[in-house]
Design an enzyme around this catalytic site. Structure first.
Site, PDB file in Angstrom:
ATOM      1  N   HIS A 206      46.657  34.574  40.845  1.00  0.00           N
ATOM      2  CA  HIS A 206      47.499  35.304  41.811  1.00  0.00           C
ATOM      3  C   HIS A 206      47.209  34.874  43.250  1.00  0.00           C
ATOM      4  CE1 HIS A 206      49.805  38.242  39.565  1.00  0.00           C
ATOM      5  NE2 HIS A 206      48.754  38.625  38.875  1.00  0.00           N
TER       6      HIS A 206
ATOM      7  N   CYS B 275      50.903  41.511  33.030  1.00  0.00           N
ATOM      8  CA  CYS B 275      50.648  41.502  34.475  1.00  0.00           C
ATOM      9  C   CYS B 275      51.377  42.696  35.080  1.00  0.00           C
ATOM     10  CB  CYS B 275      51.179  40.200  35.073  1.00  0.00           C
ATOM     11  SG  CYS B 275      50.946  40.098  36.851  1.00  0.00           S
ATOM     12  N   LEU B 276      50.697  43.435  35.940  1.00  0.00           N
ATOM     13  CA  LEU B 276      51.313  44.631  36.525  1.00  0.00           C
ATOM     14  C   LEU B 276      52.507  44.280  37.410  1.00  0.00           C
ATOM     15  CD1 LEU B 276      48.078  46.664  37.390  1.00  0.00           C
ATOM     16  CD2 LEU B 276      49.639  47.001  35.460  1.00  0.00           C
TER      17      LEU B 276
ATOM     18  N   GLN C 120      49.126  41.624  45.061  1.00  0.00           N
ATOM     19  CA  GLN C 120      50.003  42.491  44.268  1.00  0.00           C
ATOM     20  C   GLN C 120      50.256  43.837  44.934  1.00  0.00           C
ATOM     21  OE1 GLN C 120      47.604  41.708  40.467  1.00  0.00           O
ATOM     22  NE2 GLN C 120      49.640  42.057  39.680  1.00  0.00           N
TER      23      GLN C 120
ATOM     24  N   HIS D  13      43.054  35.037  35.493  1.00  0.00           N
ATOM     25  CA  HIS D  13      44.408  35.545  35.733  1.00  0.00           C
ATOM     26  C   HIS D  13      44.540  36.022  37.184  1.00  0.00           C
ATOM     27  CE1 HIS D  13      47.995  38.174  34.512  1.00  0.00           C
ATOM     28  NE2 HIS D  13      47.706  38.581  35.727  1.00  0.00           N
ATOM     29  N   GLU D  14      43.578  36.818  37.643  1.00  0.00           N
ATOM     30  CA  GLU D  14      43.669  37.353  39.010  1.00  0.00           C
ATOM     31  C   GLU D  14      43.491  36.250  40.047  1.00  0.00           C
ATOM     32  OE1 GLU D  14      44.959  40.126  39.165  1.00  0.00           O
ATOM     33  OE2 GLU D  14      44.559  40.686  37.091  1.00  0.00           O
TER      34      GLU D  14
ATOM     35  N   GLY E  42      42.970  44.422  35.823  1.00  0.00           N
ATOM     36  CA  GLY E  42      42.740  43.552  36.972  1.00  0.00           C
ATOM     37  C   GLY E  42      43.883  43.681  37.964  1.00  0.00           C
TER      38      GLY E  42
END
Ligand code: NI
Length: 169
Positions: A140, A94-95, A51, A136-137, A46
């Site tokens: 963000h 998380c990236l 991001q 999660h996304e 994701g």
């Protein structure tokens, strides 16, 4: 398509509230394609637009297994309609927070309404990993990160570590 740079902590953009998207056009579709390429390359399941330093309400997810056909979903202006009562704990990464894993408890199911890449209203009833990834996304988009599920002490430790890394210490 082009691979984009993923911002990491302590970039303050990660804490901003992303703004609604007004128009679904070719420029936005290119951003979606670039985000998917960036996510697959990372690799991740994701990615939110913020991001890649674009604070707009857009996310991409693909929770298909390595053996399965890709199943990319792009969600524009996603909104949670209903959260299930049952909870599920999943160890999330998380990236934007390399090497950080956090046990996060979230509703196991979620209904989400969103606009797709063609500008059409869609709704999905997500379960399991897809429900986790979407939530999660979506966090963000409101500047929320998985470290916010940690105790204050542990969160501060992670933030300090990233600040040190950013200074090259
Ligand atoms: Ni993330």
């Amino acid at each position: 398509m082009a691979k984009l740079e993923i911002i990491t902590l302590p970039d303050p953009l990660l804490r901003t509230h992303s703004s609604a998207i007004e128009q679904v056009d070719d420029e936005l579709r290119k951003l979606i394609d670039d985000m998917l390429e960036t996510m697959y390359d990372a690799p991740g399941i994701g990615l939110a637009a913020v991001q890649v330093a674009v604070p707009k309400r857009l996310l991409v997810v693909d929770v298909a297994g390595a053996e399965d056909e890709p199943a990319p979903i792009a969600m524009i202006n996603p909104e949670i309609i209903k959260l299930g009562d049952e909870m599920r704990v999943y160890e999330e990464g998380c990236l934007s927070l390399p090497d950080v894993l956090v046990d996060v408890e979230r509703p196991k199911t979620v209904s989400v309404r969103y606009v797709d890449r063609e500008g059409k209203q869609q709704q999905v009833e997500a379960d399991g990993l897809l429900a986790t990834a979407i939530q999660h996304e979506m966090d963000h988009l409101d500047g929320k990160l998985i470290i916010d599920f940690l105790s204050r002490l542990k969160r501060d430790m992670v933030v300090r570590r990233f600040k040190k890394q950013a200074r090259g210490l």
